[in-house]
Design an enzyme around this catalytic site. Structure first.
Site, PDB file in Angstrom:
ATOM      1  CG  HIS A  89      -0.366   0.232   2.659  1.00  0.00           C
ATOM      2  ND1 HIS A  89       0.006  -0.819   3.517  1.00  0.00           N
ATOM      3  CD2 HIS A  89      -0.053   1.371   2.876  1.00  0.00           C
ATOM      4  CE1 HIS A  89       0.290  -0.139   4.446  1.00  0.00           C
ATOM      5  NE2 HIS A  89       0.208   1.098   4.414  1.00  0.00           N
ATOM      6  CG  ASP A 225       0.330  -4.161   2.992  1.00  0.00           C
ATOM      7  OD1 ASP A 225       0.861  -3.709   1.945  1.00  0.00           O
ATOM      8  OD2 ASP A 225      -0.338  -3.609   3.727  1.00  0.00           O
ATOM      9  CB  SER A 659       2.781   1.868   6.240  1.00  0.00           C
ATOM     10  OG  SER A 659       1.356   1.733   6.932  1.00  0.00           O
TER      11      SER A 659
END
Length: 744
Positions: A89, A225, A659
């Protein structure tokens, strides 16, 4: 979405009760201060390294393998040839930019099988921290106590700029100064910024976004991810603009990757660039977020995302155009819902009030403290009360009025119109218009006017109905009077898009041409511009000044409050709120109990992906290739107990910006890739709860399995430094055989 546990998960939960209870470890610590504040505690919890091994300016250390990826994520170096790992992402925008209906890398994934296939990404950077330094004395030099906040900030900026420039004089480095503890301290960061970062590999969305919005901010999680990039440098190994002659960057340190796996109680270190936290807010600040700002933003985004979702499902072109925008908007939409839920569960506002009552007793017990802090809480309350309506108005401007992309785009024309109205020199007008023109092509590449027209019909009434009446533009008040139901707003939106020239690329460029030719009316008579400028002018003239005055006062008062808290709570070790600077969080691998009757184990596996597989739901589609590997049990060296580990939870304190952060074991080896928090943890940006805070990491063995066995990109694995032997994670309960259905 929090799901009730299946019998299998319940059994895993019962096993979990036999393990020691784990509590989350609060804190996002400055690496510079680990020796002083954290080293002994970290080593007690399982760290085998020293603080110098984590942060050093004299030798290669863990910090030299960690980068800020772009402007808002973290990445880590996993080979001596500049291979960079981050979240899927985080790389999503770059993957989208390389995608089209014909080359749909978002859906199908992308793998460079040699260096010539690695794709350039103009504007993408990777930033290393070279060193950091406490420069509080230099930044605050000459600033008298009691200086007005605006003047103080001006002097702070000037002093900070001098300090930053002096630190890099004669070098290719960059630098900046950031406040800590509300501006009670200041730190210098010297950076090395690489400009040539190329896409190497990305899994298909069926892996990289498996679970979609349903599983976002949730556990159990089964998302792969990750995406892989490479940093390139000039022949001297220094940053250089993109060139075919650039070579892979040679880092001072890269992270070895552990195959040994994880088990409950294992030490975990998350190293990255957390974006923003507000741990030291008062009750009024927490209530403003909980009762005003979050609800408004969630309400608007709910309407927006529904429209985008429908149009993306109906058109591959729109899906690709809006993929990155949708993901960004949806991410915080769901996060804010979890944040409100968590704050309510913790009774956060009342807990803050209780703390403030104890603080007031401490202040009242000493005349000196009374003089310094006697009116502090009352002053904070007064300013929060004053700004409350303005916070709501700002939320509806940004989310609803400028949630209509046409109006946000039209708003970009306002500065040019202002220059023309002020009769600025022609050269200045031309420069502003030329700058505006450069953004037009980029805007329309990812814009669909019919979709935006539907958005306008849905969001404009939300803006008109929910903004405090005194802060609504007169132009919008008249629209509200004329449009009293959904049908009339739909007709208004259709009329607006039919008449504006700013909804097409050709029309927008023609407006710029007219402006350069001296025809300002071409813009000022445009209905989209008229609506956007009415919103913007009200924001600038009526909303922002009062809001900013109260916000400045709160900033000044909050600085005093944080200083007082540190003076009062002498047994507490304080850490500065996150502000996108390099931080260390540490904890341990652990499951958790989010609510009564619910217990979650600490890991998930490939078996869970197959259980969730649903070919009728795009969020849970599974690639036929992955099914084939699963059915053949063709896992290579990445299997444990007959399956592949996918994700695990730990007790690290993380937030947005973490992240892509590496999750590192006590030996300094990569064991996972941080990509999320449990939904029950999202309030940790404001109030920490050790019972519920859990970060979610992709197990690095799943990454290796996907790259090697699924994608056939084993050449990338050969670049990496793999250490240890496959670990013996606790044996999972017997799993029923799963019959997987996939799209043909």
């Amino acid at each position: 979405m929090i799901r009730l546990l299946r019998p299998l998960a319940l059994l895993a939960g019962l096993l979990l009760t036999l393990r020691p209870v784990a509590f989350a470890d609060e804190g996002m610590w400055l690496p510079l201060l680990l020796k002083q504040l954290n080293e002994k505690d970290m080593q007690k919890k399982g760290l085998k390294l020293s603080a110098e091994d984590i942060y050093s300016i004299n030798k290669g250390s863990l910090k030299d393998a960690v980068v800020q990826f772009g402007g808002g994520c973290t990445g880590e170096i996993i080979s001596d040839q500049g291979l960079l790992l981050t979240n899927h992402h985080c790389g999503y925008g770059q993957i989208q930019q390389h995608s089209s209906v014909e080359k749909d890398y978002l859906t199908k994934g992308y793998w460079a099988m040699d260096r010539s296939q690695e794709l350039a990404n103009p504007g993408l950077t990777a930033t290393f921290i070279v060193r950091m330094e406490d420069v509080t004395k230099q930044v605050l030099a000459g600033i008298a106590p009691g200086t007005a906040e605006a003047e103080r900030e001006k002097q702070v900026q000037a002093n900070g700029q001098k300090v930053a420039q002096a630190a890099i004089q004669g070098t290719h480095y960059q630098s900046f100064v950031r406040p800590m503890f509300g501006g009670n301290e200041y730190y210098l960061f010297v950076t090395e910024v690489f400009q040539d970062v190329r896409l190497v590999g990305a899994p298909p969305s069926s892996i990289g976004k498996f679970g979609g919005d349903t599983d976002n901010w949730a556990w159990p999680r089964h998302t792969g991810d990750f995406s892989i990039f490479r940093i390139y440098a000039g022949p001297d190994n220094k940053p250089a603009a993109y060139s075919p002659q650039n070579v892979p960057f040679k880092p001072r340190h890269h992270l070895p990757i552990s195959l040994a796996g994880v088990k409950p109680g294992d030490f975990t270190l998350v190293f990255g660039f957390p974006g923003r936290t507000n741990e030291y807010l008062t009750s009024w600040g927490v209530d403003e977020i909980y009762s005003v700002d979050d609800p408004a933003r969630v309400k608007v985004r709910t309407a927006l995302l529904k429209i985008w979702d429908q149009d993306m499902l109906a058109s591959d072109k729109v899906r690709i155009q809006y993929a990155a925008k949708y993901a960004s908007i949806a991410n915080y939409w769901k996060k804010w819902q979890g944040e409100m839920r968590g704050l309510k569960k913790l009774d956060a506002v009342q807990r803050k009030r209780n703390q403030e009552a104890e603080f007031s007793k401490w202040v009242a017990a000493d005349p000196g403290r009374q003089a310094a802090y006697g009116t502090l809480l009352a002053d904070l309350q007064r300013n929060y009360t004053q700004e409350r309506d303005y916070v709501l108005a700002r939320a509806y401007v940004s989310e609803a009025a400028f949630g209509v992309e046409l109006l946000k785009f039209a708003n970009a024309f306002v500065p040019v119109a202002d220059l023309i109205a002020a009769k600025a020199p022609a050269a200045e007008v031309k420069a502003a218009a030329d700058k505006l023109r450069t953004g037009i092509a980029g805007f329309f590449r990812n814009y669909n006017a019919p979709t935006d027209q539907k958005v306008a019909a849905a969001l404009l009434p939300l803006y008109a109905d929910n903004t405090p009446a005194a802060l609504l533009p007169e132009y919008v008040k008249s629209l509200k009077a004329q449009n009293t139901n959904a049908e009339s707003w739909t007709r208004f939106a259709a009329d607006l898009f039919a008449k504006t020239r700013l909804a097409t690329e050709a029309g927008a460029n023609k407006v710029v041409d007219d402006l350069l030719a001296g025809n300002a009316a071409s813009l000022t008579s445009d209905p989209a511009y008229q609506l956007a400028s009415a919103v913007q002018n009200t924001l600038r003239a009526q909303i922002q000044p009062t809001y900013q005055a109260a916000a400045d006062n709160i900033t000044l008062l909050q600085r005093s409050y944080v200083a007082a808290l540190r003076q009062w709570q002498t047994s507490r070790t304080f850490y500065p709120d996150a502000n996108s600077t390099l931080r260390v969080a540490y904890g341990q691998v652990a499951g958790y109990q989010p609510a009564d009757g619910m217990r979650y184990d600490y890991y998930t596996t490939l078996d869970g992906i197959m259980e969730k597989a649903d070919p009728t739901n795009p969020e849970f589609e599974v690639s036929p290739r992955l099914v084939e590997l699963y059915q053949k049990k063709d896992y290579g060296p990445y299997a444990v107990n007959g399956t592949v580990p996918v994700a695990f939870t730990a007790t690290n304190h993380t937030t947005g910006g973490n992240s892509g952060s590496p999750v590192i074991n006590g030996r300094g080896e990569l064991i996972g890739l941080n990509f999320d928090r449990a939904w029950e943890s999202t309030m940790s940006d404001i109030m920490f709860d050790p019972d519920r805070v859990r970060n979610i990491a992709m197990d690095v063995r799943y990454l290796l399995f996907v790259v090697d066995k699924f994608a056939g990109a084993g050449h990338l694995v050969k670049e990496m430094t793999l250490v240890g032997t496959p670990g013996e994670s606790p044996k999972a309960p017997a799993v029923k055989k799963v019959k997987v259905k996939v799209k043909s």
